[in-house]
Every structure is written in structure tokens, then in C-alpha cells.
Design a protein around this motif. Structure first.
Motif, mmCIF file in Angstrom:
data_model
loop_
_atom_site.group_PDB
_atom_site.id
_atom_site.type_symbol
_atom_site.label_atom_id
_atom_site.label_comp_id
_atom_site.label_asym_id
_atom_site.label_seq_id
_atom_site.Cartn_x
_atom_site.Cartn_y
_atom_site.Cartn_z
ATOM 1 N N SER A 3 -30.808 44.412 96.116
ATOM 2 C CA SER A 3 -31.475 45.445 96.895
ATOM 3 C C SER A 3 -31.732 46.663 96.020
ATOM 4 O O SER A 3 -31.101 46.851 94.981
ATOM 5 C CB SER A 3 -30.662 45.836 98.128
ATOM 6 N N VAL A 4 -32.671 47.482 96.463
ATOM 7 C CA VAL A 4 -33.030 48.708 95.761
ATOM 8 C C VAL A 4 -33.068 49.829 96.788
ATOM 9 O O VAL A 4 -33.643 49.654 97.876
ATOM 10 C CB VAL A 4 -34.402 48.565 95.079
ATOM 11 N N SER A 5 -32.489 50.954 96.441
ATOM 12 C CA SER A 5 -32.442 52.086 97.363
ATOM 13 C C SER A 5 -33.010 53.334 96.703
ATOM 14 O O SER A 5 -32.612 53.691 95.585
ATOM 15 C CB SER A 5 -30.997 52.330 97.792
ATOM 16 N N GLN A 6 -33.944 53.984 97.387
ATOM 17 C CA GLN A 6 -34.482 55.249 96.902
ATOM 18 C C GLN A 6 -33.957 56.361 97.801
ATOM 19 O O GLN A 6 -34.039 56.277 99.028
ATOM 20 C CB GLN A 6 -36.013 55.210 96.923
ATOM 21 N N HIS A 7 -33.429 57.401 97.198
ATOM 22 C CA HIS A 7 -32.695 58.404 97.956
ATOM 23 C C HIS A 7 -33.603 59.328 98.759
ATOM 24 O O HIS A 7 -33.254 59.758 99.841
ATOM 25 C CB HIS A 7 -31.859 59.266 97.002
ATOM 26 N N ASN A 8 -34.723 59.668 98.174
ATOM 27 C CA ASN A 8 -35.591 60.670 98.777
ATOM 28 C C ASN A 8 -36.800 59.992 99.385
ATOM 29 O O ASN A 8 -37.479 59.224 98.722
ATOM 30 C CB ASN A 8 -36.075 61.674 97.717
ATOM 31 N N ASN A 24 -31.366 53.489 93.023
ATOM 32 C CA ASN A 24 -30.180 52.691 92.734
ATOM 33 C C ASN A 24 -30.448 51.235 93.092
ATOM 34 O O ASN A 24 -31.128 50.943 94.067
ATOM 35 C CB ASN A 24 -28.981 53.188 93.536
ATOM 36 N N TYR A 25 -29.908 50.346 92.288
ATOM 37 C CA TYR A 25 -30.091 48.923 92.554
ATOM 38 C C TYR A 25 -28.723 48.291 92.724
ATOM 39 O O TYR A 25 -27.712 48.793 92.234
ATOM 40 C CB TYR A 25 -30.876 48.247 91.424
ATOM 41 N N SER A 26 -28.666 47.169 93.398
ATOM 42 C CA SER A 26 -27.374 46.604 93.764
ATOM 43 C C SER A 26 -26.961 45.413 92.916
ATOM 44 O O SER A 26 -25.792 45.063 92.876
ATOM 45 C CB SER A 26 -27.399 46.150 95.223
ATOM 46 N N SER A 73 -28.283 52.991 88.259
ATOM 47 C CA SER A 73 -29.377 53.898 88.601
ATOM 48 C C SER A 73 -30.522 53.811 87.607
ATOM 49 O O SER A 73 -30.334 53.429 86.445
ATOM 50 C CB SER A 73 -28.881 55.332 88.693
ATOM 51 N N PHE A 74 -31.699 54.172 88.080
ATOM 52 C CA PHE A 74 -32.903 54.174 87.260
ATOM 53 C C PHE A 74 -33.794 55.275 87.806
ATOM 54 O O PHE A 74 -34.808 55.038 88.450
ATOM 55 C CB PHE A 74 -33.583 52.803 87.325
ATOM 56 N N ASN A 75 -33.436 56.511 87.546
ATOM 57 C CA ASN A 75 -34.136 57.658 88.123
ATOM 58 C C ASN A 75 -35.404 57.990 87.346
ATOM 59 O O ASN A 75 -35.428 57.954 86.115
ATOM 60 C CB ASN A 75 -33.220 58.870 88.164
ATOM 61 N N LEU A 76 -36.417 58.370 88.090
ATOM 62 C CA LEU A 76 -37.712 58.742 87.516
ATOM 63 C C LEU A 76 -37.768 60.246 87.336
ATOM 64 O O LEU A 76 -37.372 60.997 88.236
ATOM 65 C CB LEU A 76 -38.840 58.284 88.444
ATOM 66 N N ARG A 77 -38.314 60.695 86.192
ATOM 67 C CA ARG A 77 -38.388 62.134 85.924
ATOM 68 C C ARG A 77 -39.747 62.504 85.348
ATOM 69 O O ARG A 77 -40.420 61.684 84.706
ATOM 70 C CB ARG A 77 -37.298 62.552 84.935
ATOM 71 N N LYS A 78 -40.095 63.762 85.608
ATOM 72 C CA LYS A 78 -41.258 64.356 84.945
ATOM 73 C C LYS A 78 -40.988 65.841 84.834
ATOM 74 O O LYS A 78 -40.633 66.479 85.833
ATOM 75 C CB LYS A 78 -42.548 64.093 85.724
ATOM 76 N N PRO A 79 -41.123 66.432 83.650
ATOM 77 C CA PRO A 79 -40.740 67.830 83.451
ATOM 78 C C PRO A 79 -41.590 68.818 84.251
ATOM 79 O O PRO A 79 -41.090 69.845 84.701
ATOM 80 C CB PRO A 79 -40.941 68.048 81.948
ATOM 81 N N CYS A 91 -39.602 52.275 93.403
ATOM 82 C CA CYS A 91 -38.708 51.673 92.430
ATOM 83 C C CYS A 91 -38.562 50.200 92.776
ATOM 84 O O CYS A 91 -38.567 49.828 93.965
ATOM 85 C CB CYS A 91 -37.355 52.375 92.491
ATOM 86 N N ALA A 92 -38.433 49.344 91.762
ATOM 87 C CA ALA A 92 -38.322 47.912 92.033
ATOM 88 C C ALA A 92 -37.440 47.265 90.979
ATOM 89 O O ALA A 92 -37.334 47.747 89.847
ATOM 90 C CB ALA A 92 -39.703 47.250 92.037
ATOM 91 N N SER A 93 -36.827 46.172 91.338
ATOM 92 C CA SER A 93 -36.002 45.426 90.388
ATOM 93 C C SER A 93 -36.329 43.949 90.472
ATOM 94 O O SER A 93 -36.809 43.456 91.496
ATOM 95 C CB SER A 93 -34.510 45.640 90.660
ATOM 96 N N CYS A 94 -36.054 43.264 89.382
ATOM 97 C CA CYS A 94 -36.244 41.823 89.322
ATOM 98 C C CYS A 94 -35.066 41.249 88.565
ATOM 99 O O CYS A 94 -34.744 41.720 87.478
ATOM 100 C CB CYS A 94 -37.535 41.489 88.606
ATOM 101 N N SER A 95 -34.419 40.260 89.143
ATOM 102 C CA SER A 95 -33.248 39.691 88.487
ATOM 103 C C SER A 95 -33.542 38.286 87.989
ATOM 104 O O SER A 95 -34.316 37.548 88.601
ATOM 105 C CB SER A 95 -32.067 39.633 89.461
ATOM 106 N N GLY A 96 -32.907 37.953 86.886
ATOM 107 C CA GLY A 96 -33.009 36.602 86.354
ATOM 108 C C GLY A 96 -34.425 36.177 86.111
ATOM 109 O O GLY A 96 -35.273 36.957 85.715
ATOM 110 N N ASN A 97 -34.696 34.925 86.392
ATOM 111 C CA ASN A 97 -36.008 34.368 86.133
ATOM 112 C C ASN A 97 -36.808 34.095 87.405
ATOM 113 O O ASN A 97 -37.788 33.358 87.381
ATOM 114 C CB ASN A 97 -35.864 33.067 85.347
#
Lengths: 113, 115
Positions: A3-8, A24-26, A73-79, A91-97
Motif C-alpha cells: 500500500s501507499v499512503s500520502q499524508h496531505n 509512505n509505502y508499506s 518514505s519517498f517525499n517529493l520536494r521542490k524549493p 505517489c506510487a510503488s511497484c514491488s518485485g516483477n
């Protein structure tokens, strides 16, 4: 299950403000991580991706993200955001193949001129 | 550039109708996916396919089926449309080898309203 969770869910900033969107990813194994952007009326576009190596990843349009394994975590930033950054960010995640992308709930960013 | 084309941008259908959403990609991608996008829920995977005539259920397959008779075309079928299927539907494709790592290509979406 993965799972993937975005806080805002909705962020409002003024131009030139700094941006950080949380993700955050699980899944505890090897993952590939992504940030996608969807501008109003347009299709999803890849901003950046992480699969290994340097945990600080630079993407298009001045965006970057930091992979912190200990925090899942994998937070996105821009100054400094611009009005044109107004969009929805996923945000997205992919596990394994499996090749399956699992998405977070999305964050709507509104940048005021 | 890879293109993923969804046949309709907007659709309005009545409850109980059988609905077909079509998706075509032009770069010989093996993998194809159907997602639905809802506010506050992000994108949720409905079905995907790794090859012709092959399909696998995603996270929310109930009320949907798919068809992949040709490599370039992946159809999503709502057997009997219901109002809770009102949503934005996104099709995507990718290469088989580490497909997600290489990145998906998304279509522009079909906004379906069931009345």
C-alpha cells in the motif's frame, strides 16, 4: 498487502514557497517508487522514479524526492513552486516483477500567484 | 512517443446498460492496465493483462470484466452499469521487462457517468 499512503490531500501554497509532499509505502521488500503528476485536463505524467542507488532522485521541472528506507518514505520536494505546478500529485510503488503500480490517494496542490 | 488512446473522453450511460471502454496502444507493449480514479482514493487497479487473452484481477474487479483479443487493444466491460461506477477510467500500458520501472504510459481517461 502493498500500500501507499500520502499524508496531505490538499495543499495550498503561494508562489516561491517550498513544497514537500509526504509519501509512505508499506511493502518491506525491494520496491520501485514513483511520483506522477496530473495537470488539469491532462493525462498522468511521470515526474521521477527511484529503483536503486542514490536515494536523492531528481526529476523534471525542478522536483526531487528522497528515499528513506528506514522510514519507508519517498517525499517529493521542490524549493520554489510556481503557479504552473498546480496539479494533482500521486505517489506510487511497484514491488518485485509484478509490474503493478499501486497508487496513493493523491495530493491536490494549488499554487496561488 | 508511445500513445495510449481511449476511445471516448466522456460517456453517459444508464443504469443496467452494458458499457465498453476501449483502449489502444501503438508501441507493442505487453502489459496493459485499467484503473479508476476517484477523488480522495487515488487510482485503483481494476484489471490488468500481461499478454493477449490473458487477464488478472486487480484490487477492485467486482462489476467489471476485460477482453484482450489483440496485443494493442484492452477493453474494459461494465456488465451492468451502476451509479457507483461513475468515475474516471484510465488505461495504461508498459513494456513487460520491469514494466513499471520503465514507466507506464497513460491514456487521457474516460469520464463515465452512470445515471
Amino acid at each position: 498487502a502493498q500500500s501507499v499512503s500520502q499524508h496531505n490531500h490538499h495543499v495550498i501554497l503561494s508562489e516561491a514557497a517550498s513544497l514537500e509532499l509526504g509519501c509512505n509505502y508499506s511493502y518491506g521488500g525491494t520496491v520501485n517508487l514513483f511520483w506522477y503528476v496530473q495537470y488539469p485536463g491532462q493525462h498522468l505524467q511521470l515526474l521521477l522514479k527511484y529503483f536503486s542507488g542514490d536515494p536523492l532522485v531528481k526529476g523534471i521541472k525542478g522536483f526531487e524526492a528522497e528515499f528513506i528506507k528506514s522510514k519507508f518514505s519517498f517525499n517529493l520536494r521542490k524549493p520554489s513552486v510556481q503557479w504552473s505546478d498546480t496539479a494533482e500529485y500521486f505517489c506510487a510503488s511497484c514491488s518485485g516483477n509484478t509490474g503493478k503500480l499501486i497508487f496513493g490517494q493523491g495530493t491536490t496542490l494549488q499554487v496561488k500567484p | 512517443d508511445v500513445k495510449v488512446t481511449q476511445s471516448s473522453r466522456y460517456l453517459v450511460k444508464r443504469t443496467g446498460e452494458k458499457v465498453f471502454l476501449e483502449c489502444v496502444q501503438d508501441m507493442d507493449h505487453e502489459n496493459m492496465f485499467w484503473y479508476r480514479q476517484d477523488p480522495g482514493l487515488g487510482l485503483r487497479l481494476i484489471y490488468f493483462s500481461y499478454d493477449v487473452k490473458m487477464k488478472e484481477k486487480g484490487d477492485i474487479p467486482e462489476g467489471y470484466s476485460v477482453s484482450r483479443e489483440k496485443k494493442e487493444r484492452f477493453s474494459l466491460i461494465l456488465e451492468s452499469a451502476s451509479t457507483n461506477q461513475t468515475s474516471m477510467y484510465l488505461c495504461a500500458s508498459s513494456l513487460r521487462a520491469q514494466g513499471a520501472f520503465r514507466g507506464y504510459t497513460f491514456g487521457s481517461g474516460t469520464r463515465l457517468t452512470v445515471v
